[in-house]
Design a protein around this motif. Structure first.
Motif, mmCIF file in Angstrom:
data_model
loop_
_atom_site.group_PDB
_atom_site.id
_atom_site.type_symbol
_atom_site.label_atom_id
_atom_site.label_comp_id
_atom_site.label_asym_id
_atom_site.label_seq_id
_atom_site.Cartn_x
_atom_site.Cartn_y
_atom_site.Cartn_z
ATOM 1 N N THR A 16 66.760 -28.059 -37.391
ATOM 2 C CA THR A 16 65.959 -26.846 -37.208
ATOM 3 C C THR A 16 66.812 -25.700 -36.681
ATOM 4 O OG1 THR A 16 64.017 -28.232 -36.797
ATOM 5 C CG2 THR A 16 63.895 -25.927 -36.083
ATOM 6 N N VAL A 17 67.670 -25.995 -35.711
ATOM 7 C CA VAL A 17 68.559 -24.957 -35.163
ATOM 8 C C VAL A 17 69.561 -24.513 -36.220
ATOM 9 C CG1 VAL A 17 70.343 -24.475 -33.439
ATOM 10 C CG2 VAL A 17 68.268 -25.687 -32.779
ATOM 11 N N LEU A 18 70.065 -25.460 -36.989
ATOM 12 C CA LEU A 18 71.025 -25.121 -38.041
ATOM 13 C C LEU A 18 70.391 -24.179 -39.070
ATOM 14 C CD1 LEU A 18 73.940 -26.199 -38.162
ATOM 15 C CD2 LEU A 18 73.196 -27.659 -40.029
ATOM 16 N N ILE A 19 69.146 -24.452 -39.430
ATOM 17 C CA ILE A 19 68.433 -23.578 -40.375
ATOM 18 C C ILE A 19 68.312 -22.168 -39.800
ATOM 19 C CG2 ILE A 19 66.178 -23.147 -41.443
ATOM 20 C CD1 ILE A 19 65.987 -26.281 -41.728
ATOM 21 N N GLU A 20 67.976 -22.067 -38.518
ATOM 22 C CA GLU A 20 67.863 -20.747 -37.886
ATOM 23 C C GLU A 20 69.218 -20.034 -37.836
ATOM 24 O OE1 GLU A 20 66.557 -17.303 -35.876
ATOM 25 O OE2 GLU A 20 65.579 -18.714 -37.222
ATOM 26 N N LEU A 21 70.270 -20.773 -37.521
ATOM 27 C CA LEU A 21 71.602 -20.159 -37.490
ATOM 28 C C LEU A 21 72.007 -19.660 -38.874
ATOM 29 C CD1 LEU A 21 73.324 -22.667 -35.080
ATOM 30 C CD2 LEU A 21 72.997 -20.222 -34.645
ATOM 31 N N SER A 22 71.696 -20.438 -39.899
ATOM 32 C CA SER A 22 71.985 -20.014 -41.270
ATOM 33 C C SER A 22 71.202 -18.750 -41.613
ATOM 34 C CB SER A 22 71.627 -21.145 -42.233
ATOM 35 O OG SER A 22 71.872 -20.756 -43.563
ATOM 36 N N ARG A 23 69.929 -18.712 -41.210
ATOM 37 C CA ARG A 23 69.105 -17.527 -41.445
ATOM 38 C C ARG A 23 69.718 -16.294 -40.784
ATOM 39 N NH1 ARG A 23 65.787 -14.247 -39.344
ATOM 40 N NH2 ARG A 23 65.815 -15.130 -37.264
ATOM 41 N N ALA A 124 80.719 -34.005 -25.056
ATOM 42 C CA ALA A 124 80.195 -32.654 -25.272
ATOM 43 C C ALA A 124 80.832 -31.655 -24.311
ATOM 44 C CB ALA A 124 78.678 -32.646 -25.093
ATOM 45 N N THR A 125 80.952 -30.437 -24.780
ATOM 46 C CA THR A 125 81.417 -29.356 -23.912
ATOM 47 C C THR A 125 80.242 -28.623 -23.278
ATOM 48 O OG1 THR A 125 81.547 -27.834 -25.793
ATOM 49 C CG2 THR A 125 83.562 -29.008 -25.189
ATOM 50 N N VAL A 126 79.044 -28.792 -23.867
ATOM 51 C CA VAL A 126 77.830 -28.187 -23.325
ATOM 52 C C VAL A 126 76.644 -29.042 -23.758
ATOM 53 C CG1 VAL A 126 77.485 -26.639 -25.305
ATOM 54 C CG2 VAL A 126 76.534 -26.023 -23.086
ATOM 55 N N GLU A 127 75.640 -29.125 -22.875
ATOM 56 C CA GLU A 127 74.400 -29.820 -23.211
ATOM 57 C C GLU A 127 73.264 -28.809 -23.168
ATOM 58 O OE1 GLU A 127 71.700 -33.723 -21.984
ATOM 59 O OE2 GLU A 127 73.587 -33.341 -20.930
ATOM 60 N N LEU A 128 72.460 -28.822 -24.220
ATOM 61 C CA LEU A 128 71.332 -27.892 -24.333
ATOM 62 C C LEU A 128 70.036 -28.687 -24.413
ATOM 63 C CD1 LEU A 128 72.862 -25.509 -27.031
ATOM 64 C CD2 LEU A 128 72.755 -25.126 -24.554
ATOM 65 N N ASP A 129 69.026 -28.215 -23.732
ATOM 66 C CA ASP A 129 67.720 -28.868 -23.709
ATOM 67 C C ASP A 129 67.003 -28.590 -25.023
ATOM 68 O OD1 ASP A 129 65.078 -29.690 -23.291
ATOM 69 O OD2 ASP A 129 65.090 -29.054 -21.193
ATOM 70 N N GLY A 130 66.814 -29.626 -25.826
ATOM 71 C CA GLY A 130 66.184 -29.498 -27.129
ATOM 72 C C GLY A 130 64.725 -29.091 -27.076
ATOM 73 N N ARG A 131 64.144 -29.013 -25.878
ATOM 74 C CA ARG A 131 62.761 -28.538 -25.745
ATOM 75 C C ARG A 131 62.693 -27.011 -25.716
ATOM 76 N NH1 ARG A 131 61.443 -31.951 -20.512
ATOM 77 N NH2 ARG A 131 63.541 -31.157 -20.148
ATOM 78 N N THR A 133 63.049 -23.178 -27.123
ATOM 79 C CA THR A 133 62.638 -22.668 -28.436
ATOM 80 C C THR A 133 63.839 -22.657 -29.380
ATOM 81 O OG1 THR A 133 63.121 -20.338 -27.981
ATOM 82 C CG2 THR A 133 60.917 -21.165 -27.335
ATOM 83 N N VAL A 134 63.519 -22.667 -30.661
ATOM 84 C CA VAL A 134 64.577 -22.615 -31.672
ATOM 85 C C VAL A 134 65.407 -21.347 -31.490
ATOM 86 C CG1 VAL A 134 65.046 -22.489 -34.149
ATOM 87 C CG2 VAL A 134 63.252 -24.010 -33.295
ATOM 88 N N GLU A 136 65.971 -19.654 -28.723
ATOM 89 C CA GLU A 136 66.842 -19.792 -27.543
ATOM 90 C C GLU A 136 68.042 -20.687 -27.842
ATOM 91 O OE1 GLU A 136 63.726 -19.378 -23.821
ATOM 92 O OE2 GLU A 136 63.888 -21.317 -24.823
ATOM 93 N N LEU A 137 67.802 -21.782 -28.560
ATOM 94 C CA LEU A 137 68.915 -22.680 -28.898
ATOM 95 C C LEU A 137 69.893 -22.000 -29.849
ATOM 96 C CD1 LEU A 137 66.891 -25.990 -29.278
ATOM 97 C CD2 LEU A 137 68.550 -25.446 -27.470
ATOM 98 N N ALA A 138 69.374 -21.284 -30.823
ATOM 99 C CA ALA A 138 70.251 -20.558 -31.750
ATOM 100 C C ALA A 138 71.041 -19.480 -31.014
ATOM 101 C CB ALA A 138 69.431 -19.961 -32.888
ATOM 102 N N ASP A 139 70.403 -18.801 -30.066
ATOM 103 C CA ASP A 139 71.122 -17.809 -29.254
ATOM 104 C C ASP A 139 72.277 -18.471 -28.500
ATOM 105 O OD1 ASP A 139 69.343 -15.815 -30.040
ATOM 106 O OD2 ASP A 139 68.218 -15.828 -28.141
ATOM 107 N N ALA A 140 72.019 -19.642 -27.915
ATOM 108 C CA ALA A 140 73.049 -20.344 -27.141
ATOM 109 C C ALA A 140 74.215 -20.766 -28.039
ATOM 110 C CB ALA A 140 72.451 -21.554 -26.430
ATOM 111 N N ILE A 141 73.911 -21.272 -29.210
ATOM 112 C CA ILE A 141 74.978 -21.666 -30.149
ATOM 113 C C ILE A 141 75.718 -20.417 -30.632
ATOM 114 C CG2 ILE A 141 75.516 -22.759 -32.357
ATOM 115 C CD1 ILE A 141 74.593 -24.751 -30.197
ATOM 116 N N GLY A 142 74.984 -19.352 -30.886
ATOM 117 C CA GLY A 142 75.616 -18.093 -31.276
ATOM 118 C C GLY A 142 76.592 -17.599 -30.223
ATOM 119 N N ARG A 143 76.211 -17.752 -28.948
ATOM 120 C CA ARG A 143 77.125 -17.363 -27.852
ATOM 121 C C ARG A 143 78.377 -18.242 -27.865
ATOM 122 N NH1 ARG A 143 72.158 -16.521 -25.295
ATOM 123 N NH2 ARG A 143 72.174 -18.544 -24.268
#
Length: 151
Positions: A16-23, A124-131, A133-134, A136-143
């Motif tokens: 789901t996060v990958l789809i958002e990042l691609s978008r 892992a270099t970072v752990e993100l809480d999968g709960r 929002t998509v 927020e997770l995409a923002d974190a990966i983008g950073r």
């Protein structure tokens, strides 16, 4: 060069996060598809090596036994995690992937959280809480992508 791996148990939201990042315009690859994972459950190492050598900026998603062999090639390894109950609820309701809908699969997921997730956490270099929002997770990966571009 920004190569980020998103890893984690089934149901954490990797796809789901990958789809958002691609978008959002990021180049992405979900290794669950297109033959990246061999029948033994490992990545095709020569294919993955070629990809990581040729792509300057890419977000990859996957969880396989031999992914640790590639950690030094990634600028970041992001572990998505969530409580077991959340994972089971998510995989139970999937319509795009049958894995996780059977009791056998769900027992396996529970066991993997106990046995495999600690290994993923250690690499892992970072752990993100999968709960989260998509978005927020995409923002974190983008950073992570942006931070590694600036180093």
């Amino acid at each position: 060069m920004s190569l980020v791996l998103i890893t984690g148990m089934s149901g954490t939201g990797k796809t789901t996060v990958l789809i958002e990042l691609s978008r959002r315009g990021y180049r992405t690859l979900d290794t669950d598809y297109d033959g990246w994972v061999l029948p033994d459950g490992t990545w095709d190492e020569s294919r993955m090596s070629d990809l990581l050598s040729s792509e300057p900026s890419l977000v990859i998603s996957g969880t396989v036994e031999n992914q640790g062999r590639f950690y030094d090639r990634f600028t970041a390894v992001a572990l998505l995690s969530a409580p077991i109950e959340v994972l089971i609820e998510r995989v139970s309701g999937r319509t795009n992937n049958p894995y996780g809908t059977s009791n056998t699969d769900q027992c396996s997921i529970r066991q993997y959280v106990l046995e495999i997730e600690p290994l993923l956490r250690a690499g892992a270099t970072v752990e993100l809480d999968g709960r989260r929002t998509v978005a927020e997770l995409a923002d974190a990966i983008g950073r992570l992508m942006t931070a590694s571009d600036q180093t």
